[in-house]
Design a protein around this motif. Structure first.
Motif, PDB file in Angstrom:
ATOM      1  N   GLY A  40       0.803  -1.453   0.142  1.00  0.00           N
ATOM      2  CA  GLY A  40       0.072  -0.069  -0.036  1.00  0.00           C
ATOM      3  C   GLY A  40       0.649   1.219   0.166  1.00  0.00           C
ATOM      4  N   GLN A  41       1.947   1.297   0.855  1.00  0.00           N
ATOM      5  CA  GLN A  41       2.844   2.346   0.857  1.00  0.00           C
ATOM      6  C   GLN A  41       3.602   2.553  -0.532  1.00  0.00           C
ATOM      7  OE1 GLN A  41       3.381   4.487   3.274  1.00  0.00           O
ATOM      8  NE2 GLN A  41       2.270   3.786   4.917  1.00  0.00           N
ATOM      9  N   PHE A  42       3.813   1.468  -1.249  1.00  0.00           N
ATOM     10  CA  PHE A  42       4.337   1.608  -2.560  1.00  0.00           C
ATOM     11  C   PHE A  42       3.385   2.079  -3.401  1.00  0.00           C
ATOM     12  CE2 PHE A  42       5.467  -0.279  -6.686  1.00  0.00           C
ATOM     13  CZ  PHE A  42       6.949  -0.018  -6.867  1.00  0.00           C
ATOM     14  N   LEU A  43       2.258   1.851  -3.499  1.00  0.00           N
ATOM     15  CA  LEU A  43       1.267   2.414  -4.627  1.00  0.00           C
ATOM     16  C   LEU A  43       0.808   3.617  -4.229  1.00  0.00           C
ATOM     17  CD1 LEU A  43      -1.116  -0.994  -4.934  1.00  0.00           C
ATOM     18  CD2 LEU A  43       0.938  -0.398  -6.408  1.00  0.00           C
ATOM     19  N   SER A  44       0.984   3.961  -3.000  1.00  0.00           N
ATOM     20  CA  SER A  44       0.537   5.519  -2.524  1.00  0.00           C
ATOM     21  C   SER A  44       1.421   6.257  -3.321  1.00  0.00           C
ATOM     22  CB  SER A  44       0.299   5.644  -1.082  1.00  0.00           C
ATOM     23  OG  SER A  44       1.738   5.483  -0.574  1.00  0.00           O
ATOM     24  N   SER A  45       2.791   6.097  -3.436  1.00  0.00           N
ATOM     25  CA  SER A  45       3.572   7.110  -3.832  1.00  0.00           C
ATOM     26  C   SER A  45       3.884   6.749  -5.420  1.00  0.00           C
ATOM     27  CB  SER A  45       4.994   6.843  -3.224  1.00  0.00           C
ATOM     28  OG  SER A  45       5.464   5.632  -3.366  1.00  0.00           O
ATOM     29  N   PHE A  46       3.352   5.727  -6.020  1.00  0.00           N
ATOM     30  CA  PHE A  46       3.445   5.464  -7.428  1.00  0.00           C
ATOM     31  C   PHE A  46       2.861   6.281  -8.216  1.00  0.00           C
ATOM     32  CE2 PHE A  46       2.613   2.824 -11.146  1.00  0.00           C
ATOM     33  CZ  PHE A  46       3.770   2.670 -11.529  1.00  0.00           C
ATOM     34  N   ASN A  47       1.543   6.828  -7.654  1.00  0.00           N
ATOM     35  CA  ASN A  47       0.717   7.640  -8.327  1.00  0.00           C
ATOM     36  C   ASN A  47       1.387   8.900  -9.086  1.00  0.00           C
ATOM     37  OD1 ASN A  47      -1.500   5.974  -8.019  1.00  0.00           O
ATOM     38  ND2 ASN A  47      -2.126   7.028  -6.148  1.00  0.00           N
ATOM     39  N   ALA A  48       2.388   9.519  -8.019  1.00  0.00           N
ATOM     40  CA  ALA A  48       3.327  10.546  -8.465  1.00  0.00           C
ATOM     41  C   ALA A  48       4.133  10.287  -9.954  1.00  0.00           C
ATOM     42  CB  ALA A  48       4.124  11.193  -7.259  1.00  0.00           C
ATOM     43  N   PHE A  49       4.559   8.983  -9.889  1.00  0.00           N
ATOM     44  CA  PHE A  49       5.480   8.847 -10.893  1.00  0.00           C
ATOM     45  C   PHE A  49       4.397   8.670 -12.154  1.00  0.00           C
ATOM     46  CE2 PHE A  49       6.676   5.241 -13.646  1.00  0.00           C
ATOM     47  CZ  PHE A  49       7.998   5.581 -14.040  1.00  0.00           C
TER      48      PHE A  49
END
Length: 270
Positions: A40-49
């Protein structure tokens, strides 16, 4: 006396890593929860990329910066923030400790208060963001055509370490205000989560005023803009390779505010 002081520092480090080992063992009792939280932490910041990717599908550059340049900025700031969030999570949740009177217990122990707060809330799931940042950084550097040498590698490591220290300092400021207000100030999130968001792009794209503020007040440019100019070859000024070390001085006023808060602390009685 020097020998005792050295032994005390070594003992403090052992205690800190003992705190961490306990925390990790506790979390690994629920492995599925740990994995899902990390994901979940990984995907939450993946949106910015994803946002950066689609932006550059339409525009070839922003203020003269290429896609690879932006990826480097994004990855470095995300790496610094996620490491700080992992290490200094105790400061982020410090209002609960003060509000519930748990800091009384911290003060009665013969160990540094900061060490206890950090060890009590170590958050290894945040490292999944660091993994993402490393992947993006490697991708960005391979496409940026950077001519790596020992000095640039050293500058990169110093930048990440000092950037982590800057974010930890901001978390420490937020925790320090809890001594006076019992709650953290939401405005501080502008300089933590907000900095992670606008730090995706080189600070100078926001104008001269923003650049000055992020140089002389909260030194984001010293751990993002200037060292990356040297690493990517946009500037050959040697001072830019080591300028992140100046950003570490930001911890001094942060620590001074913490000490003032500890002196003024009065138990909430709850």
């Amino acid at each position: 006396m020097k020998k005792k002081s050295g032994q005390s520092k070594i003992s403090a480090v052992k205690v800190y890593f003992h705190y961490i080992s306990i925390k990790i063992r506790c979390m690994m009792q629920y492995k599925k929860s740990f994995i899902l939280t990390s994901l979940g932490q990984f995907l939450s910041s993946f949106n910015a990329f994803v946002g950066i990717f689609f932006l550059f599908r339409r525009f070839h550059s922003i203020a003269g910066y290429t896609y690879s340049d932006i990826l480097l900025c994004y990855s470095v700031v995300l790496m610094e923030f996620s490491l700080a969030e992992c290490i200094a999570r105790g400061f982020d949740a410090f209002s609960r400790i003060v509000r519930q009177g748990m800091f009384d217990r911290v003060m009665t122990r013969p160990r540094n208060e900061i060490l206890q707060v950090l060890g009590d809330n170590f958050e290894p799931t945040r490292l999944s963001k660091t993994v993402q940042a490393v992947i993006v950084f490697v991708y960005g550097t391979t496409h940026a055509g950077i001519d790596w040498n020992l000095l640039k590698v050293l500058s990169c490591l110093i930048t990440i370490a000092c950037g982590t220290a800057v974010f930890c300092g901001i978390f420490l400021i937020n925790a320090s205000f809890c001594f006076f207000t019992l709650e953290g100030l939401e405005v501080i999130n502008i300089f933590t989560d907000g900095a992670r968001e606008y730090g995706q792009y080189p600070i100078d794209v926001y104008g001269k005023r923003m650049t000055r503020f992020c140089t002389f007040v909260i030194p984001y440019t010293l751990v993002q803009l200037y060292p990356l100019k040297y690493i990517t070859g946009k500037s050959d000024e040697l001072i830019l390779a080591f300028i992140p070390l100046a950003a570490a001085l930001f911890l001094l006023p942060c620590y001074a505010l913490w000490r003032l808060g500890v002196k003024k602390y009065k138990s909430s009685g709850s």
